[in-house]
Design an enzyme around this catalytic site. Structure first.
Site, mmCIF file in Angstrom:
data_model
loop_
_atom_site.group_PDB
_atom_site.id
_atom_site.type_symbol
_atom_site.label_atom_id
_atom_site.label_comp_id
_atom_site.label_asym_id
_atom_site.label_seq_id
_atom_site.Cartn_x
_atom_site.Cartn_y
_atom_site.Cartn_z
ATOM 1 N N LYS A 188 0.841 -1.202 0.000
ATOM 2 C CA LYS A 188 0.000 0.000 0.000
ATOM 3 C C LYS A 188 0.881 1.259 0.000
ATOM 4 O O LYS A 188 2.079 1.179 0.245
ATOM 5 C CB LYS A 188 -0.936 -0.017 1.225
ATOM 6 C CG LYS A 188 -1.755 -1.319 1.378
ATOM 7 C CD LYS A 188 -2.684 -1.526 0.214
ATOM 8 C CE LYS A 188 -3.735 -2.621 0.299
ATOM 9 N NZ LYS A 188 -3.530 -3.898 0.898
HETATM 10 C C1 LIG Z 1 -4.804 -5.024 1.184
HETATM 11 C C2 LIG Z 1 -6.257 -5.179 1.000
HETATM 12 C C3 LIG Z 1 -7.094 -5.717 1.993
HETATM 13 C C4 LIG Z 1 -6.585 -6.403 3.216
HETATM 14 O O1 LIG Z 1 -5.827 -5.705 4.066
HETATM 15 P P1 LIG Z 1 -4.861 -6.463 5.102
HETATM 16 O O2 LIG Z 1 -4.285 -5.328 5.866
HETATM 17 O O3 LIG Z 1 -3.838 -7.202 4.306
HETATM 18 O O4 LIG Z 1 -5.669 -7.361 5.935
HETATM 19 C C5 LIG Z 1 -8.462 -5.709 1.787
HETATM 20 N N1 LIG Z 1 -8.993 -5.231 0.667
HETATM 21 C C6 LIG Z 1 -8.235 -4.738 -0.331
HETATM 22 C C7 LIG Z 1 -8.897 -4.211 -1.557
HETATM 23 C C8 LIG Z 1 -6.844 -4.715 -0.207
HETATM 24 O O5 LIG Z 1 -6.095 -4.265 -1.214
#
Ligand SMILES: *Cc1c(COP(=O)(O)O)cnc(C)c1O
Length: 367
Positions: A188
């Site tokens: 992210k």
């Molecule tokens: C990264 C992501 C998640 C999950 O987040 P985590 O912190 O890895 O549990 C959920 N939805 C989307 C669209 C993502 O890109």
């Protein structure tokens, strides 16, 4: 094709972590207070202020935050929740974890975001919520989605995992729905290793979220519901606070990088570049392009890997995963796009040389 670390010349992402984060974690360790405390509180306050909501509640990861949101809203067995399939698995698995039924809606072929028109087709008397995902940092069509939700009295829960800082008509995502969720995994735009936040303006919901993340404890050893341990650590919060201070600069730099990649890839026949409507602020957690067919995509994917350029298909559809193997769900646009798309390396610190190497490689492979 997977690349070994040694073979990577250009990684898909490069987290922007430095001495500020390292020092902050060291200070936490030396303080000997490692579990949720003042830094988590500060992180929550900063996120709430940044997004423009009353409450931000920190979680160990984004999936936990989304799970707690659905529990707190009382989504349960017999309920249906409309979700995209062109997303990360946990948008959908959290719905299953509260024993509700995920109902897939197709996406728009230009934005890759959930299609309001298809949402309308998937509504039933059991529909309780819609979870739009802001794909790769591009806000979903919130006006249309909120209008549908309003007429049917449905909850909108924004999966803004990929979109911290993204704006829809001048307002930050994560502030539109009944609740929003952000994630801070290393792919992210900012990261805490693992980490997540739930956002809301509803005080009752905020209270429930706090209960669910901490064993349902209203006071110490006083449990009012069967909650979980989804708490964030002080190490995560310490990193998150430093990352938030850099966020606007990182997003500006990243958009510069995107502008350069766009310029270099402009005018290639049968290649579509990311779409950014004029009333939205895209934060490009993903830079996703589309080729004319699956064969060309695969040719590029393998060709780029051979040149040491890491790419990834975001996302193979969730409804095509083995866990849905007996279902007959058909989502033509999601299936088509996932066969033709490819996400390229894109990060704030990407150099001109790296950008040129990437875009020249694409041009030469497409010749
Ligand atoms: C990264 C992501 C998640 C999950 O987040 P985590 O912190 O890895 O549990 C959920 N939805 C989307 C669209 C993502 O890109």
């Amino acid at each position: 094709m997977f690349l070994n670390k040694r073979e990577i010349r250009i990684p898909l992402v490069k987290p922007n972590l430095s001495y500020e984060e390292a020092d902050a974690v060291r200070d936490v360790v030396l303080s000997t207070w490692l579990n949720e405390g003042n830094l988590v509180k500060e992180f929550e306050t900063r996120v709430a202020e940044y997004i423009g909501v009353k409450y931000a509640i920190a979680f160990f990861n984004g999936t936990a935050a989304l799970h707690a949101i659905l529990l707190s809203l009382g989504i349960k067995s017999g309920d249906e929740v409309i979700v995209p399939s062109f997303t990360f698995f946990s948008t959908v698995s959290t719905v299953v974890h509260v024993r509700a039924t995920p109902v897939f809606a197709d996406i728009d072929s230009k934005t890759f975001n959930i299609s309001p028109r298809d949402i309308e087709k998937k509504l039933t008397s059991k529909t309780k919520a819609i979870i739009p995902v802001h794909y790769g940092g591009l806000p979903a069509d919130m006006d249309a989605i909120l209008a549908i939700a309003h007429t049917r009295n449905l909850f909108v829960v924004e999966d803004a995992a990929e979109a911290i800082g993204s704006q829809y008509k001048g307002k930050k995502v994560g502030s539109f729905g009944k609740a929003g969720m952000f994630s801070f995994t290393p792919t992210k735009n900012i990261t805490t290793g693992e980490g997540g936040v739930a956002t809301t303006n509803d005080s009752k919901l905020a209270r429930m979220l706090r209960l669910y993340k901490d064993h349902g404890q209203e006071g110490i050893y006083y449990h009012v519901l069967f909650g979980y341990n989804y708490r964030m650590t002080e190490m995560q919060a310490a990193i998150g606070i430093e990352q938030l201070k850099k966020l606007e600069r990182l997003l500006t730099q990243k958009r510069e990088v995107v502008r350069e990649i766009n310029t270099n890839l402009q005018g290639i026949k049968n290649l579509s570049l990311p779409y950014e409507p004029s009333d939205m602020y895209h934060t490009y957690m993903l830079y996703t392009i589309c080729f004319k067919d699956h064969k060309t995509r695969e040719l590029l994917r393998i060709g780029l890997a051979e040149k040491g350029i890491q790419t990834r298909v975001y996302f193979p559809p969730v409804h095509k995963q083995p866990v849905f193997k007996n279902s007959k769900i058909s989502l033509p646009i999601t299936e088509d796009i996932s066969q033709r798309c490819l996400s390229l390396p894109c990060y704030a610190s990407m150099t001109d040389e790296e950008i040129t190497y990437l875009t020249d490689s694409i041009r030469s492979l497409l010749k």
